[in-house]
Design a protein around this motif. Sequence first.
Motif, PDB file in Angstrom:
ATOM      1  N   GLU A  78     -59.319  39.728  -6.879  1.00 46.37           N
ATOM      2  CA  GLU A  78     -58.131  39.545  -6.040  1.00 46.37           C
ATOM      3  C   GLU A  78     -57.052  40.526  -6.478  1.00 46.37           C
ATOM      4  OE1 GLU A  78     -54.982  36.028  -4.736  1.00 46.37           O
ATOM      5  OE2 GLU A  78     -56.773  35.512  -5.878  1.00 46.37           O
ATOM      6  N   ALA A  79     -56.454  41.208  -5.505  1.00 46.47           N
ATOM      7  CA  ALA A  79     -55.402  42.176  -5.806  1.00 46.47           C
ATOM      8  C   ALA A  79     -54.147  41.452  -6.248  1.00 46.47           C
ATOM      9  CB  ALA A  79     -55.121  43.042  -4.583  1.00 46.47           C
ATOM     10  N   LYS A  80     -53.532  41.977  -7.280  1.00 44.26           N
ATOM     11  CA  LYS A  80     -52.270  41.423  -7.769  1.00 44.26           C
ATOM     12  C   LYS A  80     -51.128  42.191  -7.108  1.00 44.26           C
ATOM     13  CE  LYS A  80     -54.158  39.098 -11.354  1.00 44.26           C
ATOM     14  NZ  LYS A  80     -55.363  38.634 -10.773  1.00 44.26           N
ATOM     15  N   PRO A  81     -50.019  41.509  -6.800  1.00 43.97           N
ATOM     16  CA  PRO A  81     -48.872  42.235  -6.231  1.00 43.97           C
ATOM     17  C   PRO A  81     -48.372  43.283  -7.219  1.00 43.97           C
ATOM     18  CG  PRO A  81     -48.536  39.864  -6.090  1.00 43.97           C
ATOM     19  CD  PRO A  81     -49.771  40.081  -6.919  1.00 43.97           C
ATOM     20  N   GLN A  82     -47.934  44.426  -6.696  1.00 40.98           N
ATOM     21  CA  GLN A  82     -47.439  45.493  -7.549  1.00 40.98           C
ATOM     22  C   GLN A  82     -46.133  45.071  -8.195  1.00 40.98           C
ATOM     23  OE1 GLN A  82     -46.870  49.172  -5.528  1.00 40.98           O
ATOM     24  NE2 GLN A  82     -46.730  50.340  -7.411  1.00 40.98           N
ATOM     25  N   ALA A  83     -46.045  45.264  -9.489  1.00 37.51           N
ATOM     26  CA  ALA A  83     -44.845  44.878 -10.227  1.00 37.51           C
ATOM     27  C   ALA A  83     -43.714  45.840  -9.921  1.00 37.51           C
ATOM     28  CB  ALA A  83     -45.140  44.886 -11.723  1.00 37.51           C
ATOM     29  N   ASN A  84     -42.511  45.308  -9.795  1.00 42.50           N
ATOM     30  CA  ASN A  84     -41.330  46.130  -9.589  1.00 42.50           C
ATOM     31  C   ASN A  84     -40.903  46.677 -10.939  1.00 42.50           C
ATOM     32  OD1 ASN A  84     -39.006  47.362  -8.868  1.00 42.50           O
ATOM     33  ND2 ASN A  84     -37.968  45.523  -8.129  1.00 42.50           N
ATOM     34  N   THR A  85     -41.003  47.985 -11.094  1.00 45.28           N
ATOM     35  CA  THR A  85     -40.716  48.607 -12.387  1.00 45.28           C
ATOM     36  C   THR A  85     -39.277  49.045 -12.529  1.00 45.28           C
ATOM     37  OG1 THR A  85     -41.388  50.755 -11.552  1.00 45.28           O
ATOM     38  CG2 THR A  85     -43.092  49.415 -12.644  1.00 45.28           C
TER      39      THR A  85
END
Length: 109
Positions: free
Chosen positions: A78-85
């Motif tokens: 399952e794809a994880k949401p991209q973290a806001n860096t």
Amino acid sequence: MNTKMYVGNLSFNATEQDLSDLFGTHGEVTEVFIPTDRESGRPRGFAFVTMESTDAMNDAISALNGNDFQGRALVVNEAKPQANTGGGGYRGNGGSGRRDNNGYGRNRR
């Protein structure tokens, strides 16, 4: 309801149609995205596949993770949401901050 999967260890020859056909045997595929390198335009060796339902996604993950596809063992999860860096690659004040507290914004004593 997340129905997007990460597909890793993908052959560089795999196409969106190949993945749509492969995952389509486990349910309706709504989107296939194969990222490419900005400089060369070549595929980066992974993709994202979105299924219509969570059940279809879970079925595809259990059926295809670790299986051979075009000579490579797929990694499917399952794809994880991209973290806001924090964006931009610039630090805080961009080096033009005030010289407070005996330094550049640091609390030195």
